[in-house]
Write an enzyme that holds these catalytic residues in place. Structure first.
Site, mmCIF file in Angstrom:
data_model
loop_
_atom_site.group_PDB
_atom_site.id
_atom_site.type_symbol
_atom_site.label_atom_id
_atom_site.label_comp_id
_atom_site.label_asym_id
_atom_site.label_seq_id
_atom_site.Cartn_x
_atom_site.Cartn_y
_atom_site.Cartn_z
ATOM 1 N N GLY A 196 3.469 19.191 -5.540
ATOM 2 C CA GLY A 196 4.601 18.616 -5.980
ATOM 3 C C GLY A 196 5.946 18.671 -5.078
ATOM 4 O O GLY A 196 5.967 19.570 -4.246
ATOM 5 N N HIS A 215 -3.244 22.287 1.674
ATOM 6 C CA HIS A 215 -4.005 21.232 0.988
ATOM 7 C C HIS A 215 -5.485 21.473 1.268
ATOM 8 O O HIS A 215 -5.711 20.843 2.370
ATOM 9 C CB HIS A 215 -3.325 20.228 1.273
ATOM 10 C CG HIS A 215 -1.918 20.039 0.400
ATOM 11 N ND1 HIS A 215 -1.663 19.563 -0.850
ATOM 12 C CD2 HIS A 215 -0.604 20.323 1.041
ATOM 13 C CE1 HIS A 215 -0.399 19.543 -0.926
ATOM 14 N NE2 HIS A 215 0.232 20.092 0.177
ATOM 15 N N GLU A 259 -7.551 19.435 0.135
ATOM 16 C CA GLU A 259 -8.328 18.039 -0.109
ATOM 17 C C GLU A 259 -7.905 17.121 1.246
ATOM 18 O O GLU A 259 -8.583 16.023 1.041
ATOM 19 C CB GLU A 259 -7.333 17.595 -1.290
ATOM 20 C CG GLU A 259 -5.699 17.122 -1.144
ATOM 21 C CD GLU A 259 -5.083 18.306 -1.311
ATOM 22 O OE1 GLU A 259 -3.907 18.028 -1.536
ATOM 23 O OE2 GLU A 259 -5.547 19.270 -1.476
ATOM 24 N N ASP A 299 -15.695 -5.777 -9.363
ATOM 25 C CA ASP A 299 -15.537 -5.280 -10.777
ATOM 26 C C ASP A 299 -15.966 -5.950 -11.965
ATOM 27 O O ASP A 299 -16.696 -5.328 -12.851
ATOM 28 C CB ASP A 299 -14.028 -4.931 -10.823
ATOM 29 C CG ASP A 299 -13.208 -4.178 -9.593
ATOM 30 O OD1 ASP A 299 -13.923 -3.357 -9.071
ATOM 31 O OD2 ASP A 299 -12.106 -4.634 -9.248
ATOM 32 N N LYS A 347 -13.066 2.305 -6.852
ATOM 33 C CA LYS A 347 -13.629 0.989 -6.151
ATOM 34 C C LYS A 347 -15.196 1.401 -5.720
ATOM 35 O O LYS A 347 -16.274 0.901 -6.026
ATOM 36 C CB LYS A 347 -12.901 0.306 -5.110
ATOM 37 C CG LYS A 347 -13.632 -0.898 -4.644
ATOM 38 C CD LYS A 347 -13.771 -2.134 -5.710
ATOM 39 C CE LYS A 347 -12.860 -2.940 -5.972
ATOM 40 N NZ LYS A 347 -12.704 -4.069 -6.535
#
Length: 512
Positions: free
Chosen positions: A52, A166, A168, A224, A368
């Site tokens: 953050g 990080h 990720e 979708d 998606k």
């Protein structure tokens, strides 16, 4: 699942994706969610605290329930999350003498737990101005860098871990393995969140929620809503009715293709409604993009309500193909309280508060690419599964300014040329989206020795995984030249074509 407490990091959704790629379900929730809710409501098996932009020592810095660290679940704090954990448990966090933004070399001190099968020196990605200066009782150092004394820490008896960097992001070379170690070795996940298990669980939830009642599915013909239709049909059979409302803003010839596909190929009950004139009247004179979305979203519901009353039986449920990225970007229910609304999605922010339907969104928690995998598991044809995303409001938000039948026709013809040429070049599946935008700018041109003063088309092509971020695609010059020449020569009213070289962020994929 793994719950990810969001403290406003730009990477929170990326953490969720990395966890899911390890076949573990994850969900981003607000940073102030109570430990009791995490344990009992979410039934979590582990917790990740995101990074953050704040400093933990600031008066208004976001906090978390301190009971998280004694609830018995493993906790991994990343960047701000690590600092918050350390400070909450009695450690100290201070402004660093040397800030670290960008690549760094991680030096591993203890190769157990998080750093099992990790190199003793590894490239990582740092982004912090604060650092943990002293550890809470019971914590030990796992790794450091030349500028950061505590780059990784742990409290082994309570299964509490912290990473100042990080894991990720792709710039951390072995970050995926570090997260894998936390998920599998620490939390004990088995990696059984797969398309097959998602399908089984989704069918179970639909049957529990709907029972033997009927569902009306808002069908657009895109990935979708098509996957949602196939999923609902598998779960409730003929209790499903799909309604396709042609609002006049579809791609060229797409309304006819959708009707033929669902009637002939899928054998699903389909109600086709041509409401183009009604929608054009609804957005007449409207130029504000948010107002367009809201008017179109509300009109969808009104048409559904009116048309559903014409059906022989009562239908209490309306199904939509809302995705997790829609929810997050619209800062809707289920997104973090720190999220900022970028724009209202047709399936989220464009719905009226009062309507006669109960909304059911079977793929609301999926990105998606996960919906595509679910579609393949359901047997949906690849040409539909890998169709590029198309917005709910259609061409209406690819026309900057007022939407008229004439302007839609111009854009439909230009857009068809873009798609034809991208497919001919073999790039359709490689791109996330490729489309045309009609800009309300007229420029001077010369055609057949005559001066022209016509409109401009912008070409947009991007690469992405889930639409949360996107990079503009480096299309070959020869392809751009062919697209431009065809549009100017074949589409009446266009004398100039430009190419959009903006990435997301700072731009969005769609222009409105």
């Amino acid at each position: 699942m793994i719950v990810i407490l969001d403290f406003g990091s730009q990477y929170s959704e990326l953490i969720a994706r990395r966890v899911r790629e390890a076949n573990v379900f994850s969900q981003v929730i607000s940073h102030d969610t109570s430990a009791d809710d995490i344990v009992n409501k979410y039934d979590a098996t582990g917790i990740i605290l995101s990074g953050g932009p704040s400093s933990t020592y600031e008066e208004d810095a976001p906090q978390c329930d301190s009971a998280l660290f004694s609830c018995g679940l493993p906790v991994l704090g990343i960047c701000y999350g690590m600092q918050l954990m350390a400070r909450t448990l009695g450690g100290e966090v201070e402004r660093s003498d040397k800030h670290e933004y960008g690549p760094a070399q991680l030096l591993v001190d203890d190769s157990d737990s998080l750093f099992n099968n990790i190199s003793s020196e590894s490239s990582i990605w740092m982004s912090h101005g604060d650092s943990v200066s002293s550890l809470p009782d019971g914590f030990v150092r796992l790794a450091h860098t030349s500028n950061c004394q505590f780059a990784a820490i742990q409290e082994p008896s309570k299964r509490l871990y912290g990473l100042q960097f990080h894991p990720e992001v792709t710039h951390t070379d072995e970050g995926t393995q570090m997260l894998h170690n936390f998920l599998y070795d620490v939390c004990g996940f088995k990696g059984d969140w797969t398309p097959a298990s998602v399908l089984e669980e989704s069918i179970k939830k639909i049957r529990e929620e709907v029972g033997d009642q009927k569902v009306l599915c808002a069908l657009s013909g895109g990935v979708d809503s098509t996957v949602v239709s196939a999923l609902l049909h598998r779960a409730i059979g003929d209790n499903l009715t799909c309604m396709f409302i042609d609002q006049g803003f579809m791609r060229k010839g797409e309304a006819e293709r959708i009707e033929a596909t669902f009637t002939n190929k899928f054998n699903i009950n389909l109600v086709y409604v041509n409401a183009a004139e009604r929608f054009f009247n609804k957005v007449k004179g409207v130029t504000n993009p948010e107002e367009k979305r809201k008017r179109i979203g509300e009109e969808f519901i009104r048409v559904f309500e009116e048309e559903s009353k014409k059906l022989q039986s009562d239908i209490p449920y309306l199904a939509q193909g809302t995705l997790y990225s829609d929810v997050i970007e619209s800062a809707g229910v289920g997104a973090s309280k720190t999220a900022v609304k970028i724009k209202s999605h047709h399936n989220v922010g464009g719905l009226p508060e009062k309507m006669d339907f109960k909304i059911i969104e079977p793929v609301r928690m999926l990105f998606k690419d996960e919906v595509r995998k679910l579609g393949l598991e359901l047997g949906v044809p690849e040409e539909i599964v890998f169709r590029q995303p198309f917005p709910g409001p259609g061409m209406a938000i690819r026309i900057i300014g007022e939407v008229t039948p004439e302007r839609v026709a111009i854009l439909q013809n230009a857009d068809q040329i873009v798609l034809d040429e991208v497919k001919s070049a073999g790039l359709y599946r490689d791109l996330w989206q490729s489309f045309a935008v009609l800009i309300p700018i007229q420029t001077v041109g010369v055609m057949g020795d005559q001066r022209t003063y016509e409109h401009t088309i912008a070409i947009r092509a991007v690469n992405s995984i889930d639409a949360m971020t996107a990079e503009w695609a480096r299309l070959p010059y020869d392809l751009l030249d062919k697209i431009s020449s065809r549009i100017i020569n074949e589409v009446q009213g266009i004398n100039r074509v430009v190419y959009d070289v903006s990435s997301k962020p700072p731009a969005t994929i769609e222009w409105e």
